[in-house]
Design a protein around this motif. Structure first.
Motif, PDB file in Angstrom:
ATOM      1  N   ALA A  75       0.836  -1.211   0.000  1.00  0.00           N
ATOM      2  CA  ALA A  75       0.000   0.000   0.000  1.00  0.00           C
ATOM      3  C   ALA A  75       0.866   1.254   0.000  1.00  0.00           C
ATOM      4  O   ALA A  75       0.370   2.344  -0.297  1.00  0.00           O
ATOM      5  N   PHE A  76       2.154   1.113   0.281  1.00  0.00           N
ATOM      6  CA  PHE A  76       3.070   2.250   0.273  1.00  0.00           C
ATOM      7  C   PHE A  76       3.633   2.534  -1.123  1.00  0.00           C
ATOM      8  O   PHE A  76       4.128   3.629  -1.396  1.00  0.00           O
TER       9      PHE A  76
ATOM     10  N   ALA B  96      11.801  -1.305  -5.664  1.00  0.00           N
ATOM     11  CA  ALA B  96      13.123  -1.210  -5.042  1.00  0.00           C
ATOM     12  C   ALA B  96      14.092  -0.442  -5.942  1.00  0.00           C
ATOM     13  O   ALA B  96      14.858   0.399  -5.461  1.00  0.00           O
ATOM     14  N   GLN B  97      14.056  -0.713  -7.237  1.00  0.00           N
ATOM     15  CA  GLN B  97      14.946  -0.006  -8.161  1.00  0.00           C
ATOM     16  C   GLN B  97      14.614   1.479  -8.234  1.00  0.00           C
ATOM     17  O   GLN B  97      15.518   2.325  -8.264  1.00  0.00           O
ATOM     18  N   LEU B  98      13.336   1.817  -8.268  1.00  0.00           N
ATOM     19  CA  LEU B  98      12.943   3.223  -8.304  1.00  0.00           C
ATOM     20  C   LEU B  98      13.378   3.937  -7.034  1.00  0.00           C
ATOM     21  O   LEU B  98      13.858   5.074  -7.082  1.00  0.00           O
ATOM     22  N   THR B  99      13.232   3.270  -5.897  1.00  0.00           N
ATOM     23  CA  THR B  99      13.669   3.859  -4.625  1.00  0.00           C
ATOM     24  C   THR B  99      15.171   4.084  -4.636  1.00  0.00           C
ATOM     25  O   THR B  99      15.651   5.130  -4.193  1.00  0.00           O
TER      26      THR B  99
ATOM     27  N   ALA C 202      10.900   0.944   0.065  1.00  0.00           N
ATOM     28  CA  ALA C 202      10.204   0.684  -1.201  1.00  0.00           C
ATOM     29  C   ALA C 202       9.044  -0.288  -1.046  1.00  0.00           C
ATOM     30  O   ALA C 202       8.071  -0.229  -1.800  1.00  0.00           O
ATOM     31  N   LEU C 203       9.141  -1.177  -0.056  1.00  0.00           N
ATOM     32  CA  LEU C 203       8.110  -2.196   0.144  1.00  0.00           C
ATOM     33  C   LEU C 203       7.277  -1.922   1.384  1.00  0.00           C
ATOM     34  O   LEU C 203       6.609  -2.811   1.910  1.00  0.00           O
TER      35      LEU C 203
ATOM     36  N   TRP D  41       6.255   5.461  -6.500  1.00  0.00           N
ATOM     37  CA  TRP D  41       6.011   5.835  -7.897  1.00  0.00           C
ATOM     38  C   TRP D  41       5.808   7.350  -8.014  1.00  0.00           C
ATOM     39  O   TRP D  41       6.246   7.957  -8.974  1.00  0.00           O
ATOM     40  N   GLN D  42       5.155   7.949  -7.039  1.00  0.00           N
ATOM     41  CA  GLN D  42       4.965   9.404  -7.045  1.00  0.00           C
ATOM     42  C   GLN D  42       6.318  10.104  -7.039  1.00  0.00           C
ATOM     43  O   GLN D  42       6.548  11.035  -7.815  1.00  0.00           O
ATOM     44  N   ALA D  43       7.218   9.655  -6.177  1.00  0.00           N
ATOM     45  CA  ALA D  43       8.554  10.247  -6.115  1.00  0.00           C
ATOM     46  C   ALA D  43       9.286  10.059  -7.443  1.00  0.00           C
ATOM     47  O   ALA D  43       9.980  10.975  -7.913  1.00  0.00           O
TER      48      ALA D  43
END
Length: 183
Positions: A62-63, A120-123, A151-152, A68-70
């Motif tokens: 749910a986080f 995880a990669q985006l974070t 990320a998770l 994705w927003q970031a």
């Protein structure tokens, strides 16, 4: 008994024993932050602990919308392509829930599939600190640990702050503080 209480109780009776839970909570907000329903537990006589505001839990997937927003704010687009593949970040190796990898996927598809490796990669790309700042701006108040597993959804938050952080997605992008009584 309200509609919300009836729904909570029905779901608890239907699935509570299967998931080994005896309590539940529910919060419903309007896009402007008005609290329509706040049920902090299934039976006040058994427990006065308010699970909506006082319980802290990991939000898990749910986080991910906040990750994705970031990423979007950092220059990614919904149609940006990323690789869903095994990832290692330090000693951590996140994997997708189903154990499968899909190769090249668009970000919008990765979010709809809740792909852990892409989150995880985006974070890692935008930085855990940036993800935490974005989440705070959206409405989180709890301390968010700025490491890769953010990320998770591994930082603990309340149900009220998780729900309120989604309000900007429903109201045109405005952070609002939930309120119970209006004048």
């Amino acid at each position: 008994m309200s509609v919300a209480q009836t729904a909570l109780q029905a779901n608890l009776e239907k699935s509570g024993s299967r998931f080994r839970v005896q309590e539940a909570a529910l919060v419903s907000l309007t896009p402007n932050g008005a609290i329509k329903s706040l049920i902090g537990g299934s039976n006040y006589a058994k427990s006065q602990f308010n699970r909506v505001v006082d319980a802290k839990r990991q939000p898990g997937s749910a986080f991910k919308p906040f990750v994705w927003q970031a990423a979007l704010e950092a220059g990614y687009f919904p149609d940006s392509v990323v690789e869903d593949r095994p990832v290692r970040i330090g000693n951590w190796q996140p994997a997708n829930y189903d154990g499968r990898y899909r190769g090249r996927v668009r970000i919008e598809r990765a979010l709809s599939l809740s792909l852990n490796t892409v989150s995880a990669q985006l974070t890692r790309q935008v930085g855990p600190g940036t993800v935490a700042k974005t989440a705070k701006r959206m409405g989180f108040r709890s301390k968010l640990t700025t490491n890769a597993s953010l990320a998770l959804g591994t930082s603990e938050v309340s149900l009220l702050e998780l729900t309120s952080a989604y309000l900007p997605y429903a109201n045109g992008g405005h952070h609002v503080v939930p309120y119970l009584i209006s004048d």
